[in-house]
Design an enzyme around this catalytic site. Structure first.
Site, PDB file in Angstrom:
ATOM      1  CE  LYS A   9      94.384  84.646 111.533  1.00 42.71           C
ATOM      2  NZ  LYS A   9      93.496  85.591 110.752  1.00 42.71           N
ATOM      3  CE1 TYR A  49      88.868  82.621 111.489  1.00 48.12           C
ATOM      4  CE2 TYR A  49      90.452  81.256 110.340  1.00 48.12           C
ATOM      5  CZ  TYR A  49      90.168  82.294 111.207  1.00 48.12           C
ATOM      6  OH  TYR A  49      91.200  83.001 111.793  1.00 48.12           O
ATOM      7  CG  PHE A  57      86.453  87.579 104.217  1.00 47.39           C
ATOM      8  CD1 PHE A  57      86.720  86.618 105.184  1.00 47.39           C
ATOM      9  CD2 PHE A  57      85.539  88.578 104.517  1.00 47.39           C
ATOM     10  CE1 PHE A  57      86.100  86.655 106.430  1.00 47.39           C
ATOM     11  CE2 PHE A  57      84.909  88.622 105.763  1.00 47.39           C
ATOM     12  CZ  PHE A  57      85.194  87.648 106.719  1.00 47.39           C
ATOM     13  NE  ARG A  85      88.889  90.257 118.740  1.00 51.15           N
ATOM     14  CZ  ARG A  85      88.648  89.879 117.483  1.00 51.15           C
ATOM     15  NH1 ARG A  85      88.925  88.628 117.077  1.00 51.15           N
ATOM     16  NH2 ARG A  85      88.148  90.712 116.609  1.00 51.15           N
ATOM     17  CB  THR A  91      90.361  92.649 111.158  1.00 50.29           C
ATOM     18  OG1 THR A  91      89.460  92.381 112.233  1.00 50.29           O
ATOM     19  CG2 THR A  91      90.421  91.462 110.227  1.00 50.29           C
ATOM     20  NE  ARG A 102      94.806  90.422 113.500  1.00 50.03           N
ATOM     21  CZ  ARG A 102      93.547  90.104 113.742  1.00 50.03           C
ATOM     22  NH1 ARG A 102      92.717  90.983 114.293  1.00 50.03           N
ATOM     23  NH2 ARG A 102      93.102  88.901 113.453  1.00 50.03           N
ATOM     24  CG  ASN A 112      94.784  89.002 110.120  1.00 51.81           C
ATOM     25  OD1 ASN A 112      95.009  87.805 110.229  1.00 51.81           O
ATOM     26  ND2 ASN A 112      93.579  89.526 110.260  1.00 51.81           N
ATOM     27  CG  HIS A 115      91.614  83.185 115.416  1.00 50.36           C
ATOM     28  ND1 HIS A 115      90.464  83.646 114.840  1.00 50.36           N
ATOM     29  CD2 HIS A 115      91.236  82.500 116.528  1.00 50.36           C
ATOM     30  CE1 HIS A 115      89.422  83.237 115.570  1.00 50.36           C
ATOM     31  NE2 HIS A 115      89.875  82.528 116.599  1.00 50.36           N
ATOM     32  CD  GLU A 126      87.188  80.709 117.871  1.00 48.96           C
ATOM     33  OE1 GLU A 126      86.555  81.407 117.073  1.00 48.96           O
ATOM     34  OE2 GLU A 126      88.194  81.136 118.486  1.00 48.96           O
TER      35      GLU A 126
HETATM   36  P1  RTP Z   1      90.265  86.412 113.436  1.00 48.18           P
HETATM   37  O1  RTP Z   1      88.888  85.772 113.474  1.00 48.18           O
HETATM   38  O2  RTP Z   1      91.196  85.729 112.482  1.00 48.18           O
HETATM   39  O3  RTP Z   1      90.823  86.593 114.808  1.00 48.18           O
HETATM   40  O4  RTP Z   1      90.111  87.911 112.868  1.00 48.18           O
HETATM   41  P2  RTP Z   1      89.044  88.995 113.285  1.00 48.18           P
HETATM   42  O5  RTP Z   1      88.131  88.463 114.336  1.00 48.18           O
HETATM   43  O6  RTP Z   1      89.787  90.254 113.581  1.00 48.18           O
HETATM   44  O7  RTP Z   1      88.251  89.197 111.920  1.00 48.18           O
HETATM   45  P3  RTP Z   1      86.981  88.372 111.356  1.00 48.18           P
HETATM   46  O8  RTP Z   1      85.945  89.355 110.985  1.00 48.18           O
HETATM   47  O9  RTP Z   1      86.602  87.275 112.301  1.00 48.18           O
HETATM   48  O10 RTP Z   1      87.558  87.757 110.014  1.00 48.18           O
HETATM   49  C1  RTP Z   1      88.330  86.561 110.020  1.00 48.18           C
HETATM   50  C2  RTP Z   1      89.517  86.750 109.107  1.00 48.18           C
HETATM   51  O11 RTP Z   1      89.052  86.880 107.758  1.00 48.18           O
HETATM   52  C3  RTP Z   1      89.863  87.829 107.073  1.00 48.18           C
HETATM   53  N1  RTP Z   1      89.047  88.936 106.611  1.00 48.18           N
HETATM   54  N2  RTP Z   1      89.163  89.452 105.435  1.00 48.18           N
HETATM   55  N3  RTP Z   1      88.851  91.047 103.122  1.00 48.18           N
HETATM   56  C4  RTP Z   1      88.107  91.288 104.178  1.00 48.18           C
HETATM   57  O12 RTP Z   1      87.284  92.177 104.219  1.00 48.18           O
HETATM   58  C5  RTP Z   1      88.280  90.442 105.350  1.00 48.18           C
HETATM   59  N4  RTP Z   1      87.602  90.544 106.467  1.00 48.18           N
HETATM   60  C6  RTP Z   1      88.092  89.575 107.256  1.00 48.18           C
HETATM   61  C7  RTP Z   1      90.905  88.336 108.016  1.00 48.18           C
HETATM   62  O13 RTP Z   1      92.109  87.642 107.775  1.00 48.18           O
HETATM   63  C8  RTP Z   1      90.337  87.999 109.385  1.00 48.18           C
HETATM   64  O14 RTP Z   1      91.368  87.788 110.323  1.00 48.18           O
HETATM   65 MG    MG Z   2      87.152  86.631 114.167  1.00 50.39          MG
END
Ligand code: RTP
Ligand code: MG
Length: 139
Positions: A9, A49, A57, A85, A91, A102, A112, A115, A126
């Site tokens: 990112k 996304y 968010f 992962r 996250t 991370r 973070n 992805h 994707e």
């Molecule tokens: P990614 O998709 O980027 O790999 O991250 P992830 O699976 O660990 O988390 P995901 O739930 O898919 O959320 C995508 C991205 O959105 C942001 N986020 N912010 N403020 C919040 O509660 C929140 N939750 C998620 C994070 O930047 C996350 O990587």
């Molecule tokens: Mg995700």
């Protein structure tokens, strides 16, 4: 053999950490079989996304993802989706296990560092979002 989509990112690219992050993948047995550096448009980030578009968010996520260039990659290896992962960590970097990408490179839940696809179905869509099949070089 499995494939997953990884994005380094804008925060990690800005911090000059591309190589250190790819080293984690390669050391764990994942191969980079596709890569493109991009500065995502808002439409691309929103499309990528789209599963999160109703989330509170979403706007912050899109703003962040268009804030600078990213490195989009296809990683290939045994159990690539789960392995990536695991390497990434939680996250929220405050909750990420020590030694994960991370924990070591991310600044906040928004910035973070990486992805990674979270399921076989999402990995397939994707990868197709960014890579025509002849842009992937399986080794
Ligand atoms: P990614 O998709 O980027 O790999 O991250 P992830 O699976 O660990 O988390 P995901 O739930 O898919 O959320 C995508 C991205 O959105 C942001 N986020 N912010 N403020 C919040 O509660 C929140 N939750 C998620 C994070 O930047 C996350 O990587
Ligand atoms: Mg995700």
């Amino acid at each position: 053999m499995e494939r997953t989509l990884s994005i380094i990112k804008p925060d990690a690219v800005a911090k000059n950490c591309i190589g250190k992050i790819i080293d984690r993948f390669e050391t764990a047995g994942l191969k980079v079989v596709g890569a493109r550096m991009m500065h995502l448009s808002r439409a691309e980030a929103e499309g990528f996304y789209a599963v999160h578009k109703e989330r509170p968010f979403f706007k912050d996520l899109v703003d962040f993802m268009v804030s600078g260039p990213v490195l989009v990659q296809v990683l290939e290896g045994d159990n690539a989706i789960a392995k990536n992962r695991e390497l990434m960590g939680a996250t929220d970097p405050k909750k990420a296990a020590p030694g994960t990408i991370r924990a070591d490179f991310a600044d906040s839940i928004d910035a973070n560092a990486v992805h990674g696809s979270d399921s076989a179905e999402n990995a397939a869509s994707e990868i197709a979002f960014f890579f025509p099949s002849n842009w992937i070089f399986s080794r």
